[in-house]
Design a protein around this motif. Sequence first.
Motif, PDB file in Angstrom:
ATOM      1  N   ALA A   1      -1.657   1.117  -3.334  1.00 22.27           N
ATOM      2  CA  ALA A   1      -2.820   0.309  -2.944  1.00 22.27           C
ATOM      3  C   ALA A   1      -2.384  -0.990  -2.281  1.00 22.27           C
ATOM      4  O   ALA A   1      -2.937  -1.404  -1.249  1.00 22.27           O
ATOM      5  CB  ALA A   1      -3.689   0.020  -4.166  1.00 22.27           C
ATOM      6  N   THR A   2      -1.376  -1.653  -2.857  1.00 20.28           N
ATOM      7  CA  THR A   2      -0.899  -2.919  -2.288  1.00 20.28           C
ATOM      8  C   THR A   2      -0.321  -2.710  -0.896  1.00 20.28           C
ATOM      9  O   THR A   2      -0.595  -3.481   0.038  1.00 20.28           O
ATOM     10  CB  THR A   2       0.162  -3.544  -3.210  1.00 20.28           C
ATOM     11  OG1 THR A   2      -0.374  -3.690  -4.528  1.00 20.28           O
ATOM     12  CG2 THR A   2       0.591  -4.901  -2.696  1.00 20.28           C
ATOM     13  N   LEU A   3       0.485  -1.671  -0.745  1.00 24.87           N
ATOM     14  CA  LEU A   3       1.072  -1.391   0.564  1.00 24.87           C
ATOM     15  C   LEU A   3       0.006  -1.099   1.611  1.00 24.87           C
ATOM     16  O   LEU A   3       0.110  -1.537   2.766  1.00 24.87           O
ATOM     17  CB  LEU A   3       2.040  -0.208   0.458  1.00 24.87           C
ATOM     18  CG  LEU A   3       3.325  -0.452  -0.351  1.00 24.87           C
ATOM     19  CD1 LEU A   3       4.098   0.846  -0.522  1.00 24.87           C
ATOM     20  CD2 LEU A   3       4.189  -1.509   0.321  1.00 24.87           C
ATOM     21  N   MET A   4      -1.026  -0.389   1.205  1.00 26.03           N
ATOM     22  CA  MET A   4      -2.074  -0.043   2.168  1.00 26.03           C
ATOM     23  C   MET A   4      -2.998  -1.230   2.470  1.00 26.03           C
ATOM     24  O   MET A   4      -3.614  -1.268   3.534  1.00 26.03           O
ATOM     25  CB  MET A   4      -2.872   1.155   1.659  1.00 26.03           C
ATOM     26  CG  MET A   4      -2.111   2.473   1.754  1.00 26.03           C
ATOM     27  SD  MET A   4      -1.611   2.914   3.471  1.00 26.03           S
ATOM     28  CE  MET A   4       0.113   2.387   3.473  1.00 26.03           C
ATOM     29  N   VAL A   5      -3.099  -2.188   1.568  1.00 21.32           N
ATOM     30  CA  VAL A   5      -3.821  -3.420   1.898  1.00 21.32           C
ATOM     31  C   VAL A   5      -3.084  -4.154   3.023  1.00 21.32           C
ATOM     32  O   VAL A   5      -3.694  -4.622   3.992  1.00 21.32           O
ATOM     33  CB  VAL A   5      -3.956  -4.329   0.657  1.00 21.32           C
ATOM     34  CG1 VAL A   5      -4.395  -5.729   1.066  1.00 21.32           C
ATOM     35  CG2 VAL A   5      -4.967  -3.749  -0.324  1.00 21.32           C
TER      36      VAL A   5
END
Length: 673
Positions: free
Chosen positions: A128-132
């Motif tokens: 999720a963090t990487l895709m944000v």
Amino acid sequence: MYFSDLGLIALILGLGFALYTVVVAVLGAQRKLPQLISSARRSLLVVTFFVLLASLALIASFLTHDFGVIYVAQHSSLAMPLYFTAAAFYGGQEGSLLYWALMLSLFSALFVMTSRRAPAALVPYVMATLMVIEAFFLLVLATVSNPFVRSAVTPADGAGLNPLLMDPGMLVHPPMLLMGYMSFSIPFAFAVAALATGRLNSEWLRSIRRWMLAAWTIQSIGLILGAWWAYHVLGWGGYWGWDPVENAALLPWLTATAFLHSTMVQERRGMLKVWNLVLVMLSFALSIFGTFEVRSGIISSVHSFAYSDIGSYFLVFLAIIIAFSSILLFVRLPQLRPDQDFDSIVSREGVFLLNNFLLLGMTFATLWGTLFPLISAFLFHQTMTVGAPFYNQVMAPLIIVLMLAMGVGPLLAWRRTSSNALWRNMSVPVIGTALCAVILPFFGVLDIAANIGFSICSFTIVAILYELWRGARVRHSHGEAYPVALFMLFKRYRQRYGGYIVHLGLALLVIGIIGSHYFQVQQDALLKAGQEMNAAGYRFVFLGNIDRKDVDSETITSQIQIWHNGQSLGYIYPGRLVYKNFPSQPVSLIPIQTFGATDFYVLQGSPPTTAGEALIRIFVNPLVPFVWWGGVMMVLGGIICWWPDRRKQVKQRVQTTNESALVAPVEEKEAVR
């Protein structure tokens, strides 16, 4: 349909799937639904596909010379070689951001494919963090910095690439440095995941270490290549000028270096938990700051792009990162209490803490000098710049103390070191340092500061070599030949002994910096054909100029013959290359001749006015080759530290008594002193 249309569609679809991945990954983790987490994994791979498709579309636009795409027309031309045409993909603002997003998507896909090694509870939050982060870059690319925007009129030819980028370094330095910036994203994502889930034991630290080692190594390669590029292209006789963009690339490297040292204290003693999380977050924030600084154009630099509104987007994103990370960290503070306290300053963890303070001091000084023009403009309504003397005066003592700490650290035990053990371990390096300080003046090193710098570097080198010898000696006492013993030390304890290689490389690099800073000699002479100039015992005879005109450029080179002790050593051809589309940006052609450990750096001081004379400038740069040898050694050490250990844990549990006696032999013996 144009390739540019396909690229824009791919960007928009990639943005949509990135946002979907964020939502599904978090929901799957919160509701403990493995189906949603699996869907998030597949969606992340789809994002990678679309970003890769967009990148290929932009490269295809360059290779087909689609000058209807404004970005292609601005950064390429029909006369450019194929490899430079393809490399122009990341030669400007829009393309470099797309390259950043591409590398992030590829690294994210690599994480997904290897995520079984990571704690299962952290995986969805890491995704999720990487895709944000990915969604932010794709949003910027799809809106304010779109590389696929077309012009109403298609020109017959493009403007071409910036002359300074028309160099083989273009093929390696920018992509490595941008990849370095990007690679700090995964350690940051692990830190966010650990804070979000509350799983702050040593598990997340083990997961993050190799990713941070990879990021550090990639950024190191980018920095060394950048110094090499500046040295042989820019024509001012040096390799590092404390340019704001150079500084920005150094900042996350410094904080990542601090983390890689302090994380060993947490793994060994359960201390510095908050500190390590802060360093991970700071490294990523500084990588975004570096990207923001170059792309916004708010700070003047030979590397930065023109002023752009894109800077405000990055500034807001950076503020959100800092605020969100700080809130997460504050909420989890009760879980981050140290397991133990410091027993003694004279210990390995004490030196690691000093090491961190020095690296953070260097980070702050570099950041302050970089931002000072903006601060002065805001407070005093005038722009005051900070030059190289400020950095040299502030950084030199910090680097020397850091080198001393690097030499002392391996000689100390964990927890505490007795005075007897301290003297016994340090006696050989101290004697080596004293000999160096006494001998150097006989070789012409009369400057006290240079002598101190060389002597401390020698202390570090002797201390590390002494530590390597002690480890090999213990294994030799168990029946291994010395070469085999040394090889086994590196094979079995990669992080420790790979770190020693990094330290040796840094010591060599600092020796090169000291030599070139204190003993550089510059000589200028306006020569006519047949005249000569002397430098460091070598004769440089000017034979005349050669003017060659091509379709898109003109090159004027000076033919110079080098003589030493009555023998000809060959010819060199310093010159200037002027591209038709960039008449006011000549590129220096700089032949660099290395004799022993000294570089002779020769260039035309100004464009020749006649075929029979030229202003020749020669820099004599002692020990500069040590900079490149040290840089290569540092990268090699980083790779050794990162290289996966394929031994199975079962093997480790059934090691024999004799083998256990070989495990970090010197360290274990010191620990009981």
